[in-house]
Design a protein around this motif. Structure first.
Motif, PDB file in Angstrom:
ATOM      1  N   ARG A 385      -2.608  -6.818  11.272  1.00 30.82           N
ATOM      2  CA  ARG A 385      -3.360  -5.283  11.314  1.00 30.82           C
ATOM      3  C   ARG A 385      -2.047  -4.727  10.658  1.00 30.82           C
ATOM      4  O   ARG A 385      -1.889  -3.986   9.745  1.00 30.82           O
ATOM      5  CB  ARG A 385      -3.258  -4.655  12.671  1.00 30.82           C
ATOM      6  CG  ARG A 385      -5.037  -5.262  12.752  1.00 30.82           C
ATOM      7  CD  ARG A 385      -5.451  -3.911  14.081  1.00 30.82           C
ATOM      8  NE  ARG A 385      -4.574  -4.886  15.697  1.00 30.82           N
ATOM      9  CZ  ARG A 385      -5.236  -5.643  16.394  1.00 30.82           C
ATOM     10  NH1 ARG A 385      -6.001  -6.468  15.754  1.00 30.82           N
ATOM     11  NH2 ARG A 385      -3.642  -5.519  17.285  1.00 30.82           N
ATOM     12  N   LEU A 386      -0.563  -5.130  10.992  1.00 34.28           N
ATOM     13  CA  LEU A 386       0.698  -4.727  10.659  1.00 34.28           C
ATOM     14  C   LEU A 386       1.004  -4.889   9.377  1.00 34.28           C
ATOM     15  O   LEU A 386       1.717  -4.556   8.813  1.00 34.28           O
ATOM     16  CB  LEU A 386       2.042  -5.026  11.785  1.00 34.28           C
ATOM     17  CG  LEU A 386       2.939  -4.635  10.997  1.00 34.28           C
ATOM     18  CD1 LEU A 386       3.198  -2.649  11.636  1.00 34.28           C
ATOM     19  CD2 LEU A 386       4.212  -5.642  12.744  1.00 34.28           C
ATOM     20  N   SER A 391       1.272  -3.249   3.836  1.00 32.26           N
ATOM     21  CA  SER A 391       0.863  -3.640   2.346  1.00 32.26           C
ATOM     22  C   SER A 391       0.431  -2.069   1.622  1.00 32.26           C
ATOM     23  O   SER A 391       0.982  -1.861   0.096  1.00 32.26           O
ATOM     24  CB  SER A 391      -0.135  -4.386   2.119  1.00 32.26           C
ATOM     25  OG  SER A 391      -1.563  -3.455   2.638  1.00 32.26           O
ATOM     26  N   TYR A 392      -0.101  -1.291   1.703  1.00 31.02           N
ATOM     27  CA  TYR A 392      -0.126  -0.137   0.979  1.00 31.02           C
ATOM     28  C   TYR A 392       0.483   0.612   0.764  1.00 31.02           C
ATOM     29  O   TYR A 392       1.043   1.235  -0.368  1.00 31.02           O
ATOM     30  CB  TYR A 392      -0.724   0.808   2.084  1.00 31.02           C
ATOM     31  CG  TYR A 392      -2.205   0.316   3.354  1.00 31.02           C
ATOM     32  CD1 TYR A 392      -3.267  -0.762   2.420  1.00 31.02           C
ATOM     33  CD2 TYR A 392      -2.288   1.196   4.215  1.00 31.02           C
ATOM     34  CE1 TYR A 392      -4.178  -1.049   3.328  1.00 31.02           C
ATOM     35  CE2 TYR A 392      -3.509   0.784   4.832  1.00 31.02           C
ATOM     36  CZ  TYR A 392      -4.694  -0.027   4.570  1.00 31.02           C
ATOM     37  OH  TYR A 392      -5.387  -1.231   5.131  1.00 31.02           O
ATOM     38  N   GLU A 393       1.764   0.337   1.358  1.00 34.22           N
ATOM     39  CA  GLU A 393       3.025   0.787   0.461  1.00 34.22           C
ATOM     40  C   GLU A 393       4.149   0.395  -1.025  1.00 34.22           C
ATOM     41  O   GLU A 393       4.151   1.012  -1.719  1.00 34.22           O
ATOM     42  CB  GLU A 393       4.523   0.507   1.196  1.00 34.22           C
ATOM     43  CG  GLU A 393       4.423   1.482   2.482  1.00 34.22           C
ATOM     44  CD  GLU A 393       4.708   2.296   2.661  1.00 34.22           C
ATOM     45  OE1 GLU A 393       5.071   3.282   1.418  1.00 34.22           O
ATOM     46  OE2 GLU A 393       4.075   3.897   3.726  1.00 34.22           O
ATOM     47  N   THR A 398      -3.580  -6.988  -4.801  1.00 37.13           N
ATOM     48  CA  THR A 398      -3.508  -8.834  -4.385  1.00 37.13           C
ATOM     49  C   THR A 398      -2.619  -8.978  -2.734  1.00 37.13           C
ATOM     50  O   THR A 398      -3.401  -9.718  -1.914  1.00 37.13           O
ATOM     51  CB  THR A 398      -2.931  -9.462  -5.543  1.00 37.13           C
ATOM     52  OG1 THR A 398      -3.535  -9.287  -6.731  1.00 37.13           O
ATOM     53  CG2 THR A 398      -2.981 -11.091  -5.051  1.00 37.13           C
ATOM     54  N   LEU A 399      -1.468  -8.422  -2.796  1.00 41.91           N
ATOM     55  CA  LEU A 399      -1.038  -8.019  -1.545  1.00 41.91           C
ATOM     56  C   LEU A 399      -2.116  -7.544  -0.626  1.00 41.91           C
ATOM     57  O   LEU A 399      -2.416  -8.118   0.704  1.00 41.91           O
ATOM     58  CB  LEU A 399       0.702  -7.901  -1.601  1.00 41.91           C
ATOM     59  CG  LEU A 399       0.865  -7.016  -0.258  1.00 41.91           C
ATOM     60  CD1 LEU A 399       0.979  -8.723   0.060  1.00 41.91           C
ATOM     61  CD2 LEU A 399       1.862  -6.293  -0.465  1.00 41.91           C
ATOM     62  N   THR A 400      -2.727  -6.830  -0.705  1.00 45.93           N
ATOM     63  CA  THR A 400      -3.329  -5.635   0.206  1.00 45.93           C
ATOM     64  C   THR A 400      -4.733  -6.913   0.785  1.00 45.93           C
ATOM     65  O   THR A 400      -5.461  -7.151   1.738  1.00 45.93           O
ATOM     66  CB  THR A 400      -3.583  -4.835  -0.376  1.00 45.93           C
ATOM     67  OG1 THR A 400      -3.079  -3.580   0.375  1.00 45.93           O
ATOM     68  CG2 THR A 400      -4.267  -4.225   0.847  1.00 45.93           C
ATOM     69  N   LEU A 435     -11.062  -2.173  -4.381  1.00 48.06           N
ATOM     70  CA  LEU A 435     -11.375  -2.516  -2.959  1.00 48.06           C
ATOM     71  C   LEU A 435     -12.118  -2.022  -1.602  1.00 48.06           C
ATOM     72  O   LEU A 435     -12.654  -2.738  -1.284  1.00 48.06           O
ATOM     73  CB  LEU A 435      -9.114  -3.196  -2.460  1.00 48.06           C
ATOM     74  CG  LEU A 435      -9.718  -4.024  -1.395  1.00 48.06           C
ATOM     75  CD1 LEU A 435      -9.818  -5.558  -1.952  1.00 48.06           C
ATOM     76  CD2 LEU A 435      -7.616  -4.562  -0.771  1.00 48.06           C
ATOM     77  N   ALA A 436     -11.093  -0.890  -1.659  1.00 46.56           N
ATOM     78  CA  ALA A 436     -11.749  -0.033  -0.236  1.00 46.56           C
ATOM     79  C   ALA A 436     -13.385   0.325  -1.170  1.00 46.56           C
ATOM     80  O   ALA A 436     -14.171   0.033   0.071  1.00 46.56           O
ATOM     81  CB  ALA A 436     -11.241   1.580  -1.300  1.00 46.56           C
TER      82      ALA A 436
END
Length: 709
Positions: A385-386, A391-393, A398-400, A435-436
Motif C-alpha cells: 500500500r505504501l 508510485s503515483y508521484e 510500469t512502476l505503478t 491502468l485506472a
C-alpha cells in the motif's frame, strides 16, 4: 408450575403457545418483553420446550393385540344402541391393564428424559445464547437458543470469523470466514456444525435470518469460541487474538480484555502495552504520572526476563512499544533493533522498517528503493500500500502497475471502499488512466456476495448493499471521466448514467451534472441538480463549483417536484414495517430513565432513535450532523431520542446537543428495537411502526425526513 396463574407471571397456556411459535404480533412481543425480566417464566418456557423435545423423541408404541376388540367388543346391532354410563351409574368395563401399563411406562420415560435434560436453570444473559464448542470430531458444534424474532424462522445463519496464529506475523493478517446454516430443532432452538481449519484458536460469530435483515448478537458483542488448555482456561494465543479482534470491533471490550489478559499472563508485554494504552485514553483517564510507577516497574521486570530468556517476535515488538509508550526511547530502540536482527522476516519487523522509511528525510526515489528491499524480505500488505502511494508521484504506469499487482495479491485490509479510493488516486494522474480504467472495470465485476467475508459480522445486508452501490457509483463516475476525456462520448455518458442509477448520492448527482453540462446536456444537468437540491440531509453548496458559469442552471419547479417523487420512491423502497410494543407514541421521558409509554398518543410524529451501549462510542461527526439538521428535524416534527445502556455523567455536553441520553440498564429498548450493534439508528413512523434499523446516521436522517413529508 402447571396452569397456576399469578399476577406477576404469564399463564401456562399462553407460555405453551409462545414456546410452540403460535403467538404473533403484539401478543408475542408482550410475552417476549416479560421473559426478559422474569426468570420463572423463562424456566417455564424452557421446560415446555424440553418436554416437547422429549415427547417427540419417544418411539411410537405399537398398540396391544386385540385393542379394538377390547374397546368395541361386540358390534352393536342397528336396533340396540349401547348406553355409556358415567361415574354416577354403573362403571364401564375398564381397558386392558396391559395398555395402561404401557402408557405409564411412557410417562415414566418422559419423566426420566426430563430429569436428565432439564437440570438446573441456566443463567440467561439476554434473549439469545449461542454456544460454540469443539466436538470430538474436531469440528465446532453450534447451538443457538433465542426468544428473539428469529425463533419463528425455519433456519438461520451463523456468520463466523476465525483466527489462526501465524509464526511470521504479529497476528493473522486476515481472519478466515465461514457461513453455517443452523437448522431449527424446535421453536427457538437451532443447531449446526462448522468445519473450521485445524489450529483455530479464536472465533467470533453473529446469527441472522436468511435474508440478512435481522441480526442477533450478545448485546453488541460477538459470541465467541476460545481455545482452552487442559484446565479449561483460554490459551495465550486465544486471548491474544481475542484482544486483537476486539480492537477492530469493540474498543471498550478490548480495554477490559487487555486488563484481564495482563493478570492471566503477566509475563507477556503485549497485554501490558495494551493495558497502558487504554488506561491513558479511556475515560476517566488518570494522569500519566499516576500510571508511571506501576508500569515502569513492570517494564523493568519484563526487560530483565527478556534479556535472560529467548523472547519471540511478538514479545520483542510489544516490549519495544511498551517502552516507547513509557518514554524509554533507549530501551524501545534497543528492542526494535533486536527484532529486526533476530526475526527479519517477521511481519512486526516489516512494520518497524516501514515506520523508519516513512519518517526518514530521504527523497521519494530512495524511499521506494527501501520499500523494494523490504518487500523482498517480507511481502507485507502495508508495504504494498505504501509503495503504491509513493508510485503515483512518478506518473510511471510500469512502476505503478508493479505495486498495484502486489496490493491486489493481498486480501488483508482490502475492501471495495479501499479499492475505490485507489481508483480515485489513479484517475488523478492522466498518465495512469489506462491502468485506472482496467482497475475500475475489474472492480465493477466484483461479486455482490452479501453473505461472504466482504460484509462485516455486525453489518446488515441493507447497509452492505447500500455501501456497495455507493462505491460502484463513484467507480462509474471515474470511468466516465476517463472515457469522455479521450473522446468516447457514448461510453462516457453510459458510465455517467450508470453512476447516477447506482445509488442515491447527492455529491455524485452534482458531479454528474457538471459533466453533463460540460458536454452540452443542460437539461439532464438541471434534472440531476434537482435531485441533489431536494435531498433533505446533504447541503448542496459544498459540492457546487464556484462561479455562475460552472454551476448548472437552476431546475424548474416541475423538475423539483419530479425529483421529490423520485427521492421518496427510492428511499422508501425496501424499508421495514415491523411492530414494536411501544404503542403509537414511543416513549415518555421521566428523569434520566426511559420508560415505555402506556398511553396512546397518535400523531406524535416520526421518531429517530440513536442507541449506543456507551455515549462515547458515538463519533463527533454524528453529533455534528444531528446539530446541523436539528432545525430541519424540529420543523418536520421529528423527535430525536438518545438511548444508552451505560450513560456518561454528562452525555452530549460540549458536542452541540441539548438532548440527554436515556438509560436502558435492562436492555428493554434494545430488544424491542432488535438492536445488535454498539451503535445503531432506528426510525419509527407516526404509527409507531419500525421502518428502519441501520448503522448510518445519514441514512436514518434521510428516511426520517422523507417519512415526515
Amino acid at each position: 408450575m402447571g396452569s397456576e396463574t399469578h399476577d406477576a407471571h404469564i399463564d401456562y397456556p399462553t407460555l405453551n403457545r409462545y414456546a410452540d411459535g403460535e403467538l404473533a404480533g403484539r401478543s408475542r412481543a408482550a410475552v417476549q418483553s416479560h421473559l426478559r425480566s422474569c426468570a420463572v417464566c423463562r424456566k417455564e418456557v424452557q421446560f415446555i420446550r424440553t418436554l416437547g423435545n422429549a415427547i417427540r423423541a419417544l418411539p411410537t408404541p405399537r398398540p396391544p393385540e386385540q385393542l379394538f376388540e377390547d374397546l368395541f367388543g361386540e358390534q352393536p346391532s342397528d336396533r340396540e344402541i349401547p348406553v355409556l354410563q358415567g361415574p354416577w351409574g354403573a362403571p364401564r368395563k375398564s381397558l386392558r391393564p396391559r395398555w395402561l401399563s404401557l402408557a405409564a411406562c411412557g410417562l415414566a420415560l418422559v419423566a426420566t428424559v426430563l430429569l436428565l435434560t432439564v437440570g438446573s436453570d441456566p443463567v440467561m444473559a439476554g434473549s439469545s445464547t449461542l454456544t460454540i464448542e469443539r466436538a470430538d470430531t474436531g469440528r465446532l458444534a453450534l447451538r443457538y437458543q433465542t426468544i428473539s424474532p428469529l425463533a419463528a424462522e425455519t433456519s438461520v445463519r451463523a456468520r463466523i470469523r476465525y483466527w489462526i496464529p501465524d509464526s511470521l506475523r504479529f497476528a493473522q493478517t486476515e481472519p478466515g470466514f465461514s457461513a453455517v446454516a443452523l437448522s431449527r430443532e424446535d421453536p427457538g432452538t437451532f443447531a449446526g456444525v462448522a468445519d473450521l481449519p485445524p489450529g483455530t484458536v479464536y472465533a467470533a460469530a453473529t446469527v441472522e435470518d436468511l435474508r440478512g435483515t435481522y441480526l442477533d448478537s450478545d448485546f453488541g458483542r460477538f459470541w465467541e469460541y476460545l481455545e482452552t488448555d487442559a484446565d479449561g482456561r483460554p490459551t495465550l494465543q486465544a486471548r491474544r487474538h481475542q484482544v486483537l479482534a476486539a480492537l477492530e470491533f469493540n474498543v471498550p471490550r478490548a480495554a477490559a480484555l487487555a486488563q484481564r489478559a495482563a493478570s492471566e499472563f503477566p509475563e507477556q508485554p503485549e497485554f501490558w502495552f495494551w493495558r497502558l494504552s487504554f488506561e491513558a485514553i479511556v475515560p476517566p483517564a488518570p494522569s500519566f504520572d499516576t500510571l508511571l510507577p506501576t508500569h515502569a516497574a513492570r517494564l523493568d521486570l519484563l526487560d530483565r526476563a527478556a534479556r535472560d530468556g529467548t523472547p519471540g517476535a511478538v514479545e520483542i515488538d510489544a516490549l519495544s512499544r511498551y517502552a516507547r509508550l513509557l518514554e524509554r526511547t533507549d530501551l524501545a530502540d534497543y528492542w526494535w533493533d533486536e527484532l529486526r536482527a533476530r526475526y527479519p522476516r517477521h511481519g512486526a519487523a516489516a512494520l518497524v522498517s516501514l515506520q523508519a522509511i516513512v519518517l526518514s528525510q530521504t527523497a521519494i526515489e530512495e524511499k521506494l528503493e527501501a520499500l523494494e528491499h523490504s518487500w523482498a524480505r517480507v511481502g507485507a500488505p502495508a508495504t504494498a500500500r505504501l509503495g503504491l502511494r509513493y508510485s503515483y508521484e512518478f506518473a510511471d504506469p510500469t512502476l505503478t502497475e508493479a505495486w498495484l499487482g502486489r496490493h491486489q495479491a493481498s486480501a488483508a485490509g482490502r475492501s471495495l471502499r479501499f479499492d475505490t479510493q485507489v481508483a480515485r488516486d489513479l484517475v488523478e494522474v492522466e498518465a495512469l488512466w489506462p491502468l485506472a480504467e482496467h482497475w475500475i472495470i475489474d472492480r465493477l465485476s466484483y461479486s455482490r456476495d452479501w453473505v461472504g467475508p466482504a460484509r462485516p459480522l455486525d453489518q446488515s445486508r441493507y447497509t452492505f448493499e447500500a455501501e456497495t452501490r455507493q462505491n460502484r457509483a463513484h467507480l462509474y463516475l471515474y470511468l466516465s471521466r476517463i472515457r469522455l476525456d479521450r473522446g468516447d462520448l457514448a461510453g462516457g455518458v453510459n458510465a455517467l448514467e450508470r453512476s447516477v442509477g447506482e445509488a442515491w448520492d447527492p455529491p455524485v448527482f452534482v458531479r454528474a451534472a457538471e459533466i453533463h453540462r460540460s458536454v452540452g446536456s443542460d437539461v439532464r444537468a438541471a434534472q440531476l441538480i434537482s435531485l441533489a437540491q431536494v435531498d433533505p440531509v446533504i447541503p448542496l453548496e459544498p459540492y457546487l463549483s464556484p462561479g455562475d458559469d460552472a454551476t448548472p442552471r437552476r431546475p424548474s419547479d416541475t423538475q423539483l417536484a419530479a425529483a421529490r417523487g423520485t427521492m421518496r420512491e427510492q428511499i422508501v423502497a425496501g424499508l421495514l414495517d415491523e411492530h414494536v410494543s411501544l404503542n403509537t407514541g414511543p416513549w415518555a421521558e421521566t428523569g434520566e430513565d426511559l420508560v415505555l409509554d402506556q398511553g396512546v398518543s397518535a400523531g406524535r410524529g416520526v421518531t429517530l432513535v440513536l442507541y449506543t451501549t456507551r455515549p462515547n462510542l458515538v463519533p463527533d461527526e454524528d453529533f455534528e450532523l444531528l446539530r446541523l439538521n436539528s432545525e430541519r428535524l424540529g420543523s418536520a416534527g421529528i423527535r430525536i431520542v438518545l438511548v444508552t445502556q451505560q450513560p456518561d455523567p454528562s452525555p452530549g455536553e460540549g458536542r452541540g446537543l441539548d438532548h440527554q441520553f436515556h438509560h436502558d440498564p435492562d436492555y428493554k429498548v434494545w430488544e424491542e428495537l432488535g438492536a445488535w450493534r454498539t451503535l445503531q439508528y432506528f426510525v419509527l413512523n407516526r404509527g409507531g411502526r419500525l421502518r428502519h434499523r441501520g448503522e448510518e446516521l445519514e441514512t436514518a436522517l434521510r428516511i426520517s425526513l422523507v417519512l415526515a413529508m
